[in-house]
Scaffold this motif. Sequence first.
Motif, PDB file in Angstrom:
ATOM      1  N   GLU A 356       0.753  -1.135   0.022  1.00 35.79           N
ATOM      2  CA  GLU A 356      -0.071  -0.003   0.146  1.00 35.79           C
ATOM      3  C   GLU A 356       1.066   1.281  -0.004  1.00 35.79           C
ATOM      4  OE1 GLU A 356      -2.500   0.106   3.544  1.00 35.79           O
ATOM      5  OE2 GLU A 356      -3.364   2.025   3.002  1.00 35.79           O
ATOM      6  N   ARG A 358       0.958   5.784  -0.405  1.00 33.83           N
ATOM      7  CA  ARG A 358       0.299   7.040  -0.060  1.00 33.83           C
ATOM      8  C   ARG A 358       1.065   7.995  -0.363  1.00 33.83           C
ATOM      9  NH1 ARG A 358      -4.534   8.612   3.665  1.00 33.83           N
ATOM     10  NH2 ARG A 358      -4.406  10.999   3.577  1.00 33.83           N
ATOM     11  N   ILE A 367      -4.767  15.984   4.678  1.00 29.37           N
ATOM     12  CA  ILE A 367      -5.761  15.826   5.887  1.00 29.37           C
ATOM     13  C   ILE A 367      -6.972  15.571   5.555  1.00 29.37           C
ATOM     14  CG2 ILE A 367      -6.927  16.549   7.947  1.00 29.37           C
ATOM     15  CD1 ILE A 367      -4.069  16.322   8.489  1.00 29.37           C
ATOM     16  N   HIS A 368      -7.623  16.301   4.741  1.00 29.48           N
ATOM     17  CA  HIS A 368      -9.032  16.213   4.218  1.00 29.48           C
ATOM     18  C   HIS A 368      -9.163  15.830   2.869  1.00 29.48           C
ATOM     19  CE1 HIS A 368     -10.622  18.863   7.595  1.00 29.48           C
ATOM     20  NE2 HIS A 368     -10.199  17.829   8.068  1.00 29.48           N
ATOM     21  N   SER A 369      -8.168  15.292   2.075  1.00 31.87           N
ATOM     22  CA  SER A 369      -8.323  14.825   0.734  1.00 31.87           C
ATOM     23  C   SER A 369      -8.857  15.815  -0.061  1.00 31.87           C
ATOM     24  CB  SER A 369      -9.092  13.362   1.041  1.00 31.87           C
ATOM     25  OG  SER A 369      -8.831  12.757  -0.490  1.00 31.87           O
ATOM     26  N   GLU A 370     -10.115  15.132  -0.847  1.00 35.62           N
ATOM     27  CA  GLU A 370     -10.840  16.173  -1.542  1.00 35.62           C
ATOM     28  C   GLU A 370     -12.059  16.712  -1.089  1.00 35.62           C
ATOM     29  OE1 GLU A 370      -8.756  16.598  -4.226  1.00 35.62           O
ATOM     30  OE2 GLU A 370      -7.640  14.780  -3.832  1.00 35.62           O
ATOM     31  N   VAL A 371     -12.281  16.694   0.134  1.00 39.49           N
ATOM     32  CA  VAL A 371     -13.562  16.765   0.797  1.00 39.49           C
ATOM     33  C   VAL A 371     -13.686  18.571   0.510  1.00 39.49           C
ATOM     34  CG1 VAL A 371     -14.729  17.367   3.019  1.00 39.49           C
ATOM     35  CG2 VAL A 371     -13.688  15.021   2.359  1.00 39.49           C
ATOM     36  N   LEU A 372     -12.774  19.193   0.865  1.00 35.84           N
ATOM     37  CA  LEU A 372     -12.809  20.634   1.045  1.00 35.84           C
ATOM     38  C   LEU A 372     -12.721  21.420  -0.366  1.00 35.84           C
ATOM     39  CD1 LEU A 372     -10.878  21.339   4.306  1.00 35.84           C
ATOM     40  CD2 LEU A 372     -13.213  20.937   3.938  1.00 35.84           C
ATOM     41  N   ARG A 388       3.539   0.698   2.789  1.00 38.09           N
ATOM     42  CA  ARG A 388       3.494  -0.423   3.886  1.00 38.09           C
ATOM     43  C   ARG A 388       4.132  -1.667   3.167  1.00 38.09           C
ATOM     44  NH1 ARG A 388      -0.174  -0.632   7.422  1.00 38.09           N
ATOM     45  NH2 ARG A 388      -1.873   0.586   6.165  1.00 38.09           N
TER      46      ARG A 388
ATOM     47  N   HIS B  45     -20.591  13.908   1.552  1.00 40.51           N
ATOM     48  CA  HIS B  45     -19.497  15.074   1.992  1.00 40.51           C
ATOM     49  C   HIS B  45     -18.171  14.365   2.133  1.00 40.51           C
ATOM     50  CE1 HIS B  45     -18.472  18.872   3.576  1.00 40.51           C
ATOM     51  NE2 HIS B  45     -17.816  18.225   4.470  1.00 40.51           N
ATOM     52  N   PHE B  46     -17.969  13.125   2.804  1.00 45.41           N
ATOM     53  CA  PHE B  46     -16.677  12.386   2.809  1.00 45.41           C
ATOM     54  C   PHE B  46     -16.418  11.280   2.122  1.00 45.41           C
ATOM     55  CE2 PHE B  46     -17.467  13.957   7.514  1.00 45.41           C
ATOM     56  CZ  PHE B  46     -16.582  14.534   7.372  1.00 45.41           C
ATOM     57  N   LYS B  47     -16.914  11.628   0.848  1.00 48.14           N
ATOM     58  CA  LYS B  47     -16.493  10.673  -0.262  1.00 48.14           C
ATOM     59  C   LYS B  47     -14.900  10.743  -0.733  1.00 48.14           C
ATOM     60  CE  LYS B  47     -17.649  10.030  -5.123  1.00 48.14           C
ATOM     61  NZ  LYS B  47     -16.937  10.599  -6.249  1.00 48.14           N
ATOM     62  N   GLY B  48     -14.470   9.457  -0.640  1.00 46.64           N
ATOM     63  CA  GLY B  48     -12.940   9.175  -0.627  1.00 46.64           C
ATOM     64  C   GLY B  48     -12.317   9.154   0.391  1.00 46.64           C
ATOM     65  N   ILE B  49     -13.155   9.374   1.695  1.00 46.13           N
ATOM     66  CA  ILE B  49     -12.559   9.348   3.134  1.00 46.13           C
ATOM     67  C   ILE B  49     -13.255   8.223   3.602  1.00 46.13           C
ATOM     68  CG2 ILE B  49     -12.181  10.076   5.294  1.00 46.13           C
ATOM     69  CD1 ILE B  49     -11.524  12.834   3.974  1.00 46.13           C
ATOM     70  N   GLY B  74      -8.931   4.389   7.002  1.00 48.59           N
ATOM     71  CA  GLY B  74      -7.833   3.730   6.454  1.00 48.59           C
ATOM     72  C   GLY B  74      -7.211   2.571   7.085  1.00 48.59           C
ATOM     73  N   LEU B  90     -11.366  15.396  11.030  1.00 47.26           N
ATOM     74  CA  LEU B  90     -12.634  15.323  10.383  1.00 47.26           C
ATOM     75  C   LEU B  90     -13.645  15.879  10.679  1.00 47.26           C
ATOM     76  CD1 LEU B  90     -12.768  11.135   9.731  1.00 47.26           C
ATOM     77  CD2 LEU B  90     -11.923  12.950   7.993  1.00 47.26           C
ATOM     78  N   ALA B  93     -13.606  19.217   9.060  1.00 48.12           N
ATOM     79  CA  ALA B  93     -14.047  18.850   7.664  1.00 48.12           C
ATOM     80  C   ALA B  93     -15.500  19.035   7.596  1.00 48.12           C
ATOM     81  CB  ALA B  93     -13.574  17.659   7.034  1.00 48.12           C
TER      82      ALA B  93
END
Lengths: 445, 103
Positions: A356, A358, A367-372, A388, B45-49, B74, B90, B93
């Motif tokens: 794996e 990243r 932290i928030h990936s694509e959320v924001l 890993r 909202h948390f798509k991808g997480i 994860g 989170l 977010a």
Amino acid sequence: MRTIRIGSGAGYSGDRIEPAVELAEKGNINYLVFECLAERTIAIAQNAKLNDPTKGYDALLAERFEAVLPICKKNGIKIITNMGAANPQAGAAKVREIATRLGLGKLKIAAISGDDVVDALKVSDTKILETGAPASSMADVLVSANAYVGAAPMVEALANGADIIITGRVADPSMFLAPQIHEFGWSQDDWDKIGKGTAVGHLLECGGQVTGGYYAEPGKKDVADLARLGFPIAEVSEDGAIVITKVEGSGGKVTEHTCKEQILYEVHDPKTYLTPDVTADFSQITFTEIAPNRIRVTGVTGRPRTDTLKVSVGYKDGYMGEGQMSYAGPGALARGQLALEIVKERLKITGVKASELRFDLIGVNSIHSEVLAPAPEPTEVRVRVTGRCDSLKEAVRIGNEVETLYTNGPASGGGATKSAKQVVAMLSALFPRDKVIPVIEYLEA
Amino acid sequence: MKLFDIAHSRTGDKGNISNISVIVYDQKDYERVREYVTPERVKAHFKGIVNGEVVRYEIPTLGALNFVMQDALGGGVTRSLALDAHGKCLASALLAMDVPAKN
């Protein structure tokens, strides 16, 4: 009606030292509880004990006891803690050594063990909750398995005159519940009272998280004097009436809203909060400010406890490697993205075996990936690559490929760091309650 | 307006499960937050997480909702490769979610 005051001296193993001293000196408390045992801590402590039978207790145990023990002895405060981790007996012996060295006179120390069920689990068909596989199938990678023990052995130790209780894995709220059961003679199947006492424990177990720590939002939720944050005190009466407060004059604040955040912390269904002692119901709870920094808690009830105990299972889960590097100024984002592409390709070319991987840009998406929503371009970014692997040697190569960006990557990269470590991961299982037999040993100082 | 303007929040973690509380500052906002901040919206909202199911619990006495999100960390705090392995951030977010202004 009789009331006792219980202080919370630590919310995790590395927590600040002096708020507990302040509690012992000025808190007018009867009990001081230190919650210092996270899920994984005990698996790591288990390894320490295997290497040296006098180790395996919390790394800060000596420092915390040296700081508070003289004051607690003087003020008649009893201490309860899970700093025994994987080796409560060795932890208790260390506390006795400290008490003797400081010339504190007579003290009775109880060590509570019996939570370690790793040998039983290795040959058991008990299912791992997350995977459904029998525990025995993991026997060769299992490092630790510890059942969450309830308040009962601590209540017994208090009844036998213990001044200090050092435990291994017990449920966090149970350490706060035990003195309430002991002092008020509550029956351990008086579910409503046990539920209330458990709510006290849940509110206090994270130390400063209920007194304004982990709460501040400048301009919206301001908290004064977080550098001198006062740790919480619960005032509990015989009938289960509860007030949450803190040491007068200390930093932070106790409000209805700090209590609301903490009561839901790490809770799933608030109607069904499972502990070894009770099924507590927080779904009708209310908090009322009766004076500044004094919050009354009402509306908690309880139902019978379950027949099983939760077991935290630690196992060896390979190795993790990491590397980081910063880029700044105009074009920082583009150079950071280029750096990630280069490392991705290098890991392929050089054949690093990772199950794996990243790739993050700290400051952009770590932290928030694509959320924001996309933000304006940052003036600095930090590349982070983690992976890993099956061996430490392989994991080390991940950080190396980030570090070599210095002379081989985009312009002006700086501040490279790298690390690689073994991973001890945690799973859980439910184990029959009657197969976990707590053991209490007493030491006299 | 954002959820941030009318509510506060804290994240907790247990294994690979994250729970996020949403607590209104003012009880009069509870009903519209309850109506708008549904488990479906939170999951989107948390798509991808968050890869698993999102369940919502309501605690009206606190003016609070509690979202329990499966497969959100994860693989769990002790093995996740994420910088914030606990998913502590989170909560912030979630507060970035746009909510309709009051009628």
